[in-house]
Design a protein around this motif. Structure first.
Motif, PDB file in Angstrom:
ATOM      1  N   GLN A   1      45.084  26.005  43.125  1.00 32.77           N
ATOM      2  CA  GLN A   1      44.059  25.575  42.365  1.00 32.77           C
ATOM      3  C   GLN A   1      43.368  27.045  42.076  1.00 32.77           C
ATOM      4  O   GLN A   1      43.147  27.663  42.719  1.00 32.77           O
ATOM      5  N   GLU A   2      42.650  26.847  41.046  1.00 37.99           N
ATOM      6  CA  GLU A   2      41.466  27.999  40.620  1.00 37.99           C
ATOM      7  C   GLU A   2      40.091  27.169  40.868  1.00 37.99           C
ATOM      8  O   GLU A   2      39.760  26.337  39.934  1.00 37.99           O
ATOM      9  N   ILE A   3      39.208  27.856  41.559  1.00 35.70           N
ATOM     10  CA  ILE A   3      37.917  27.417  41.555  1.00 35.70           C
ATOM     11  C   ILE A   3      37.082  28.506  41.086  1.00 35.70           C
ATOM     12  O   ILE A   3      36.965  29.648  41.707  1.00 35.70           O
ATOM     13  N   LEU A   4      36.568  28.472  40.042  1.00 35.57           N
ATOM     14  CA  LEU A   4      35.752  29.610  39.324  1.00 35.57           C
ATOM     15  C   LEU A   4      34.512  29.845  40.031  1.00 35.57           C
ATOM     16  O   LEU A   4      33.527  29.175  40.455  1.00 35.57           O
ATOM     17  N   PRO A   5      34.450  31.108  40.360  1.00 37.05           N
ATOM     18  CA  PRO A   5      33.348  31.794  40.936  1.00 37.05           C
ATOM     19  C   PRO A   5      32.173  31.979  39.980  1.00 37.05           C
ATOM     20  O   PRO A   5      32.384  32.053  38.797  1.00 37.05           O
ATOM     21  N   MET A   6      30.917  32.048  40.411  1.00 35.00           N
ATOM     22  CA  MET A   6      29.920  32.142  39.604  1.00 35.00           C
ATOM     23  C   MET A   6      29.803  33.171  38.560  1.00 35.00           C
ATOM     24  O   MET A   6      29.496  32.614  37.209  1.00 35.00           O
ATOM     25  N   PRO A   7      30.267  34.451  38.746  1.00 33.64           N
ATOM     26  CA  PRO A   7      30.275  35.172  37.611  1.00 33.64           C
ATOM     27  C   PRO A   7      31.125  34.612  36.279  1.00 33.64           C
ATOM     28  O   PRO A   7      30.857  35.142  35.391  1.00 33.64           O
ATOM     29  N   VAL A   8      32.274  34.183  36.711  1.00 32.48           N
ATOM     30  CA  VAL A   8      33.197  33.582  35.855  1.00 32.48           C
ATOM     31  C   VAL A   8      32.363  32.183  35.263  1.00 32.48           C
ATOM     32  O   VAL A   8      32.499  32.349  33.778  1.00 32.48           O
ATOM     33  N   ILE A   9      31.861  31.525  35.865  1.00 32.11           N
ATOM     34  CA  ILE A   9      30.965  30.155  35.170  1.00 32.11           C
ATOM     35  C   ILE A   9      30.050  30.787  34.413  1.00 32.11           C
ATOM     36  O   ILE A   9      29.603  30.345  33.427  1.00 32.11           O
ATOM     37  N   MET A  10      29.191  32.125  34.695  1.00 31.60           N
ATOM     38  CA  MET A  10      28.094  32.552  33.771  1.00 31.60           C
ATOM     39  C   MET A  10      28.644  33.252  32.775  1.00 31.60           C
ATOM     40  O   MET A  10      27.827  33.836  32.073  1.00 31.60           O
ATOM     41  N   GLY A  11      29.831  33.608  32.451  1.00 34.17           N
ATOM     42  CA  GLY A  11      30.518  34.296  31.473  1.00 34.17           C
ATOM     43  C   GLY A  11      30.396  35.873  31.721  1.00 34.17           C
ATOM     44  O   GLY A  11      30.696  36.612  30.731  1.00 34.17           O
ATOM     45  N   ASN A  12      30.178  36.318  32.750  1.00 33.24           N
ATOM     46  CA  ASN A  12      30.150  37.639  33.028  1.00 33.24           C
ATOM     47  C   ASN A  12      31.306  38.459  33.711  1.00 33.24           C
ATOM     48  O   ASN A  12      31.433  39.510  33.794  1.00 33.24           O
ATOM     49  N   ALA A  13      32.349  37.471  33.822  1.00 30.25           N
ATOM     50  CA  ALA A  13      33.740  37.679  34.486  1.00 30.25           C
ATOM     51  C   ALA A  13      34.641  37.030  33.930  1.00 30.25           C
ATOM     52  O   ALA A  13      34.488  35.826  33.547  1.00 30.25           O
ATOM     53  N   ALA A  14      36.001  37.249  33.827  1.00 32.20           N
ATOM     54  CA  ALA A  14      37.126  36.542  33.541  1.00 32.20           C
ATOM     55  C   ALA A  14      37.790  36.142  34.844  1.00 32.20           C
ATOM     56  O   ALA A  14      37.744  36.820  35.934  1.00 32.20           O
ATOM     57  N   TYR A  15      38.373  35.175  34.748  1.00 40.03           N
ATOM     58  CA  TYR A  15      39.045  34.688  35.949  1.00 40.03           C
ATOM     59  C   TYR A  15      40.498  35.682  36.229  1.00 40.03           C
ATOM     60  O   TYR A  15      41.273  35.632  35.018  1.00 40.03           O
ATOM     61  N   PRO A  16      40.882  36.291  37.104  1.00 39.34           N
ATOM     62  CA  PRO A  16      41.991  37.109  37.100  1.00 39.34           C
ATOM     63  C   PRO A  16      43.435  36.371  36.665  1.00 39.34           C
ATOM     64  O   PRO A  16      43.442  35.291  36.890  1.00 39.34           O
ATOM     65  N   LYS A  17      44.310  36.841  35.881  1.00 38.98           N
ATOM     66  CA  LYS A  17      45.398  36.347  35.436  1.00 38.98           C
ATOM     67  C   LYS A  17      46.618  36.632  36.284  1.00 38.98           C
ATOM     68  O   LYS A  17      47.545  36.075  36.219  1.00 38.98           O
ATOM     69  N   ASP A  18      46.252  37.651  37.354  1.00 38.04           N
ATOM     70  CA  ASP A  18      47.360  38.298  38.316  1.00 38.04           C
ATOM     71  C   ASP A  18      48.041  37.163  39.045  1.00 38.04           C
ATOM     72  O   ASP A  18      46.943  35.879  39.373  1.00 38.04           O
ATOM     73  N   GLU A  19      49.059  37.334  39.415  1.00 40.42           N
ATOM     74  CA  GLU A  19      49.710  36.040  40.381  1.00 40.42           C
ATOM     75  C   GLU A  19      49.990  36.912  41.826  1.00 40.42           C
ATOM     76  O   GLU A  19      50.268  37.986  41.693  1.00 40.42           O
ATOM     77  N   PRO A  20      49.607  36.252  42.924  1.00 38.86           N
ATOM     78  CA  PRO A  20      49.882  36.739  44.243  1.00 38.86           C
ATOM     79  C   PRO A  20      51.182  37.181  44.250  1.00 38.86           C
ATOM     80  O   PRO A  20      52.136  36.664  43.843  1.00 38.86           O
ATOM     81  N   LYS A  21      51.327  38.435  45.049  1.00 39.34           N
ATOM     82  CA  LYS A  21      52.745  39.246  45.009  1.00 39.34           C
ATOM     83  C   LYS A  21      52.961  39.498  46.682  1.00 39.34           C
ATOM     84  O   LYS A  21      53.667  40.520  46.944  1.00 39.34           O
ATOM     85  N   GLY A  22      52.804  38.568  47.417  1.00 41.73           N
ATOM     86  CA  GLY A  22      53.152  38.834  48.829  1.00 41.73           C
ATOM     87  C   GLY A  22      54.717  39.032  48.947  1.00 41.73           C
ATOM     88  O   GLY A  22      55.376  38.523  47.988  1.00 41.73           O
ATOM     89  N   MET A  23      55.327  39.527  49.971  1.00 43.05           N
ATOM     90  CA  MET A  23      56.454  39.792  50.115  1.00 43.05           C
ATOM     91  C   MET A  23      57.396  38.637  50.046  1.00 43.05           C
ATOM     92  O   MET A  23      58.286  38.544  49.295  1.00 43.05           O
ATOM     93  N   GLU A  24      57.086  37.514  50.567  1.00 42.07           N
ATOM     94  CA  GLU A  24      57.398  36.300  50.331  1.00 42.07           C
ATOM     95  C   GLU A  24      56.231  35.426  50.053  1.00 42.07           C
ATOM     96  O   GLU A  24      55.256  35.321  50.875  1.00 42.07           O
ATOM     97  N   THR A  25      56.439  34.817  48.990  1.00 41.61           N
ATOM     98  CA  THR A  25      55.160  34.042  48.463  1.00 41.61           C
ATOM     99  C   THR A  25      55.468  32.357  48.135  1.00 41.61           C
ATOM    100  O   THR A  25      56.297  32.257  47.522  1.00 41.61           O
ATOM    101  N   VAL A  26      54.687  31.496  48.786  1.00 39.67           N
ATOM    102  CA  VAL A  26      54.835  30.117  48.501  1.00 39.67           C
ATOM    103  C   VAL A  26      53.633  29.679  47.797  1.00 39.67           C
ATOM    104  O   VAL A  26      52.627  29.678  48.264  1.00 39.67           O
ATOM    105  N   LEU A  27      53.960  29.522  46.303  1.00 40.42           N
ATOM    106  CA  LEU A  27      52.619  28.609  45.676  1.00 40.42           C
ATOM    107  C   LEU A  27      52.979  27.139  45.510  1.00 40.42           C
ATOM    108  O   LEU A  27      53.996  26.954  44.967  1.00 40.42           O
TER     109      LEU A  27
END
Length: 185
Positions: A98-124
């Protein structure tokens, strides 16, 4: 149980504190020493929340140093990105997509990061979908506890007993369905 360090992250209102309470309750019930530390930040405004849960024979500090966490349990994707530096080289990142937009993204001052988490073992996983199917979108935290439970040596019935001890009775059946959905995911 071996020493276990768990970082729990999300945004205010997602049940981070309840999740750490359940883990603390269960650790004590299993005869373990546990320390839980909470950092609320701007939690009441949907800001970041982080808790540290340390389980060991001797716990000298409630805080987990970067690179020392066995698990990061994240209720929101951006928070997973922010917290993955806590994991050690064999750590496991368990995250809701789930992506919950932080205030800077809502206000148009930033973009939500496109990166994916990269833990050694990742369960998404889409824990929100599983929680809704269990009966409540508010049970994302319990779905993720179900996933975490597969990595820990505590018996399933102890997890369910801890959930029963910590959630309101009227929500127990929904929370148990959510836990089982996460465990089976």
């Amino acid at each position: 149980m071996k020493n276990t360090n768990i970082i729990i992250v999300g945004v205010g209102g997602q049940g981070i504190l309840l999740t750490s309470k359940i883990l603390g309750y269960m650790a004590l019930d299993m005869g373990e020493n546990v320390k839980v530390s909470e950092v609320h930040g701007m939690s009441q405004r949907g800001g970041s929340v982080i808790t540290h849960v340390r389980i060991a024979q001797e716990v000298h500090s409630p805080l987990i140093d970067p690179g020392k966490a066995d698990f990061v349990l994240s209720f929101e994707k951006l928070e997973a990105l922010r917290a993955e530096y806590f994991l050690h080289e064999k750590g496991v990142l368990i995250s809701n997509t789930q992506e919950i937009l932080p205030m800077p993204v809502i206000m148009g001052n930033a973009a939500y990061p496109k990166d994916e988490p990269k833990g050694m073992e990742t369960v998404l996983l889409d824990a929100l979908d599983l929680a809704e199917k269990a009966g409540s979108g508010r049970a994302v935290n319990i779905v993720l506890l179900g996933v975490l439970s597969r990595y820990m040596e505590w018996p399933e019935e102890k997890w369910e007993a801890a959930i029963a001890a910590c959630v309101p009775p009227k929500t127990l059946e929904t929370n148990l369905r959510a836990f089982r959905a996460g465990r089976d995911a």
